[in-house]
Design a protein around this motif. Structure first.
Motif, mmCIF file in Angstrom:
data_model
loop_
_atom_site.group_PDB
_atom_site.id
_atom_site.type_symbol
_atom_site.label_atom_id
_atom_site.label_comp_id
_atom_site.label_asym_id
_atom_site.label_seq_id
_atom_site.Cartn_x
_atom_site.Cartn_y
_atom_site.Cartn_z
ATOM 1 N N ALA A 1 42.060 43.565 41.182
ATOM 2 C CA ALA A 1 41.417 44.692 40.489
ATOM 3 C C ALA A 1 39.927 44.635 40.777
ATOM 4 C CB ALA A 1 41.684 44.590 38.991
ATOM 5 N N ALA B 168 38.214 47.734 41.117
ATOM 6 C CA ALA B 168 37.644 49.015 40.661
ATOM 7 C C ALA B 168 36.757 48.829 39.444
ATOM 8 C CB ALA B 168 38.778 49.985 40.338
ATOM 9 N N LYS C 293 42.170 37.892 30.052
ATOM 10 C CA LYS C 293 43.080 38.737 30.831
ATOM 11 C C LYS C 293 44.184 37.914 31.516
ATOM 12 C CE LYS C 293 39.550 42.291 31.460
ATOM 13 N NZ LYS C 293 39.186 43.543 32.102
ATOM 14 N N LYS D 64 36.492 36.475 30.338
ATOM 15 C CA LYS D 64 37.339 37.582 30.823
ATOM 16 C C LYS D 64 38.589 37.039 31.493
ATOM 17 C CE LYS D 64 34.205 41.173 31.574
ATOM 18 N NZ LYS D 64 33.247 41.877 32.390
ATOM 19 N N ILE E 140 43.589 48.251 32.946
ATOM 20 C CA ILE E 140 44.656 48.239 33.967
ATOM 21 C C ILE E 140 45.020 46.799 34.335
ATOM 22 C CG2 ILE E 140 45.276 48.978 36.306
ATOM 23 C CD1 ILE E 140 43.196 51.259 35.966
ATOM 24 N N LEU E 141 43.989 45.989 34.564
ATOM 25 C CA LEU E 141 44.220 44.602 34.977
ATOM 26 C C LEU E 141 44.990 43.834 33.905
ATOM 27 C CD1 LEU E 141 43.776 42.157 36.814
ATOM 28 C CD2 LEU E 141 41.457 41.963 35.913
ATOM 29 N N THR F 102 42.897 52.385 28.872
ATOM 30 C CA THR F 102 43.732 51.171 28.946
ATOM 31 C C THR F 102 43.124 50.240 29.985
ATOM 32 O OG1 THR F 102 45.629 52.548 28.488
ATOM 33 C CG2 THR F 102 46.101 50.375 29.420
ATOM 34 N N PHE G 26 37.676 41.009 38.801
ATOM 35 C CA PHE G 26 36.254 40.953 39.104
ATOM 36 C C PHE G 26 35.493 41.069 37.799
ATOM 37 C CE2 PHE G 26 34.772 41.039 43.521
ATOM 38 C CZ PHE G 26 35.989 40.860 44.146
ATOM 39 N N VAL H 230 36.500 50.459 36.587
ATOM 40 C CA VAL H 230 37.236 51.462 35.799
ATOM 41 C C VAL H 230 36.384 51.837 34.586
ATOM 42 C CG1 VAL H 230 39.409 51.928 34.613
ATOM 43 C CG2 VAL H 230 39.348 50.247 36.481
ATOM 44 N N ASP I 188 35.456 52.329 31.030
ATOM 45 C CA ASP I 188 36.082 51.758 29.833
ATOM 46 C C ASP I 188 36.442 52.837 28.810
ATOM 47 O OD1 ASP I 188 36.081 49.104 30.657
ATOM 48 O OD2 ASP I 188 33.970 48.850 30.123
HETATM 49 N N1 CTP Z 1 39.447 46.538 34.632
HETATM 50 C C1 CTP Z 1 40.603 47.290 34.671
HETATM 51 N N2 CTP Z 1 40.772 48.329 33.814
HETATM 52 C C2 CTP Z 1 39.821 48.645 32.923
HETATM 53 C C3 CTP Z 1 38.615 47.897 32.870
HETATM 54 C C4 CTP Z 1 38.472 46.847 33.745
HETATM 55 O O1 CTP Z 1 41.480 47.007 35.494
HETATM 56 N N3 CTP Z 1 40.034 49.676 32.107
HETATM 57 C C5 CTP Z 1 39.311 45.399 35.533
HETATM 58 C C6 CTP Z 1 38.229 45.542 36.582
HETATM 59 O O2 CTP Z 1 38.754 46.132 37.759
HETATM 60 C C7 CTP Z 1 37.784 44.109 36.789
HETATM 61 C C8 CTP Z 1 37.984 43.462 35.429
HETATM 62 O O3 CTP Z 1 38.914 44.310 34.743
HETATM 63 O O4 CTP Z 1 38.634 43.422 37.672
HETATM 64 C C9 CTP Z 1 36.748 43.327 34.620
HETATM 65 O O5 CTP Z 1 36.091 44.553 34.513
HETATM 66 P P1 CTP Z 1 34.668 44.632 33.803
HETATM 67 O O6 CTP Z 1 34.248 46.073 33.769
HETATM 68 O O7 CTP Z 1 33.731 43.599 34.372
HETATM 69 O O8 CTP Z 1 34.997 44.133 32.364
HETATM 70 P P2 CTP Z 1 35.613 44.806 31.149
HETATM 71 O O9 CTP Z 1 36.939 44.166 30.915
HETATM 72 O O10 CTP Z 1 35.628 46.295 31.274
HETATM 73 O O11 CTP Z 1 34.619 44.339 29.996
HETATM 74 P P3 CTP Z 1 33.061 44.747 29.768
HETATM 75 O O12 CTP Z 1 32.904 46.139 30.341
HETATM 76 O O13 CTP Z 1 32.901 44.672 28.296
HETATM 77 O O14 CTP Z 1 32.246 43.706 30.494
#
Ligand code: CTP
Length: 392
Positions: A271, A273, A339, A335, A305-306, A303, A321, A275, A277
């Motif tokens: 993952a 992307a 996750k 994280k 995704i990861l 949601t 990532f 994404v 939030d």
């Molecule tokens: N990710 C995902 N789906 C989401 C949010 C994040 O699959 N809705 C995945 C990203 O692709 C990445 C990892 O989760 O591999 C971490 O994303 P990041 O944006 O750094 O962290 P978040 O979990 O969104 O937490 P925060 O924004 O609070 O740092």
């Protein structure tokens, strides 16, 4: 394939021969020694003198030149080299190669070789599409010869279609790619990349600054290493790697649907992307009109995704990532554990987003590994080597 330090560059007769001059320059910049060999027809398009000046070595053009040590240029040249690249490779030369014909120096070197041979076809589109050429290409492929390109586009003859030689930069990166160890052969990898766009109304949206470069580099590196790659990409301006199955999406919800649709057939999920939030709780079907009041936008969480994938009963090997602005390793490790990931790649957002180069720290159950500051394709290869080691 070993790293190539010395290459025989064969030039055959075609207008694309002028691009070979730039190709020599780029190869030498990569610290690859280049020995140019030209066919008689090639000399009609570009002079041996130009190629000699650029390569810094005398150019070989015929069988009967006595300037090699044993006077057997065809044997000697193919023994001292790490590989032979024919660029441009004319339809006629491909036909010769397919049939093992050796009637000039270049075709004889190819027949006498004990090193990898790569060819970059360049010809008019009708010649490329001709069943005879296609038959020859299949034969060359079967014989283990690597076919680089051709590209599609406008041709010197004014027609448009397949047959243009790859650009010199593409050829250099194809050579680099062909040297990657095939550590992921047989693995199916799903990669998310790029930003997502969450619509507010028909003309406005929430998004982020992700360029998709890291995700696309990982897709490219995975293909080089023998994997079967599906790339689920948010909107970017990047060109997807040729052999990736690419699914284009816009929003986080589209991305989730595309990933869940394909995840059962995957061995590895990466993952990358960025994404969004959150998305607007309501997407207006009409353009929101302005007035002089404050406007409040209500957001609903998307949601993760990861996390959804990593918590599946038969989850693939999941890699995440973490792009952070502070407390990089601490937040990234939190994280990873939250996750349920065997591996996470952490980088500073300011160092990564939109950049061609970056730094990464890999975190797994055994500790952290700092990768150097490098182009994203180099980091992608290092990350996948780490993954391949973990899967061993
Ligand atoms: N990710 C995902 N789906 C989401 C949010 C994040 O699959 N809705 C995945 C990203 O692709 C990445 C990892 O989760 O591999 C971490 O994303 P990041 O944006 O750094 O962290 P978040 O979990 O969104 O937490 P925060 O924004 O609070 O740092």
């Amino acid at each position: 394939m070993q790293k190539i330090n010395h290459l025989v560059l064969g030039i055959t007769g075609g207008i694309a021969a002028y691009k070979s001059a730039e190709l020599v320059r780029l190869l030498i910049k990569q610290e690859i020694e280049v020995q140019v060999v030209m066919t008689e027809a090639a000399c009609q398009f570009i002079t041996p003198m130009t190629m000699q000046a650029l390569s810094g070595k005398p150019v070989f053009t015929d069988m009967w030149n006595g300037s090699t040590n044993h006077g057997m240029a065809h044997i000697e040249l193919s023994r001292v080299t790490g590989g032979i690249l024919i660029a441009p490779a004319s339809a006629d030369f491909l036909a010769k190669l397919a049939h093992g014909i050796a009637d000039d120096l270049l075709s004889t070197i190819c027949l006498a070789r004990d090193c990898p041979l790569l060819v970059a076809p360049a010809m008019n589109k009708q010649m490329w599409e001709n069943p005879a050429t296609q038959r020859n290409i299949r034969q060359l492929h079967q014989d283990g010869i690597q076919i680089l390109g051709p590209n599609s586009g406008e041709q010197a003859c004014g027609e448009v279609g397949l047959g243009r030689m790859l650009e010199p930069e593409q050829l250099v990166s194809a050579i680099e790619s062909s040297q990657q160890p095939k550590l992921l052969t047989g693995k199916r990898i799903l990669i998310t990349a790029g930003p997502t766009i969450e619509a507010i109304d028909p003309v406005r949206a929430i998004t982020n600054f992700s360029s998709g470069k890291m995700g696309y580099s990982i897709a490219q590196a995975a293909i080089e290493m023998g994997a079967t790659v599906t790339l689920v990409s948010g909107p970017t301006t990047l060109i997807a790697p040729l052999n990736a199955k690419t699914i284009k999406v816009i929003s986080a919800q589209d991305m989730l649907t595309a990933v869940l649709d394909k995840i059962a057939q995957q061995d590895i999920f990466i993952a990358v992307a960025a994404v969004a939030d959150y998305r607007p709780s309501i997407t207006s079907t009409r353009k929101i009109k302005k007035n002089d009041q404050n406007l409040t936008l209500e957001l609903t969480p998307n949601t993760d995704i990861l996390a959804s994938v990593s918590h599946l009963p038969n989850a693939p090997f999941c890699i995440g990532f973490a792009a952070e602005s502070e407390n990089l390793l601490e937040y990234a490790e939190q994280k990873r554990l939250r996750k349920k990931l065997p591996l996470i790649a952490a980088n500073l957002a300011s160092d990564a987003i939109g950049k061609d180069e970056s730094s990464l720290t890999l975190l797994d159950d055994y500790g952290s590994y700092q990768l150097p500051h490098a182009p994203k394709i180099v980091l992608a290869r290092m990350l996948l080597q780490h993954v391949a080691n973990m899967l061993k």
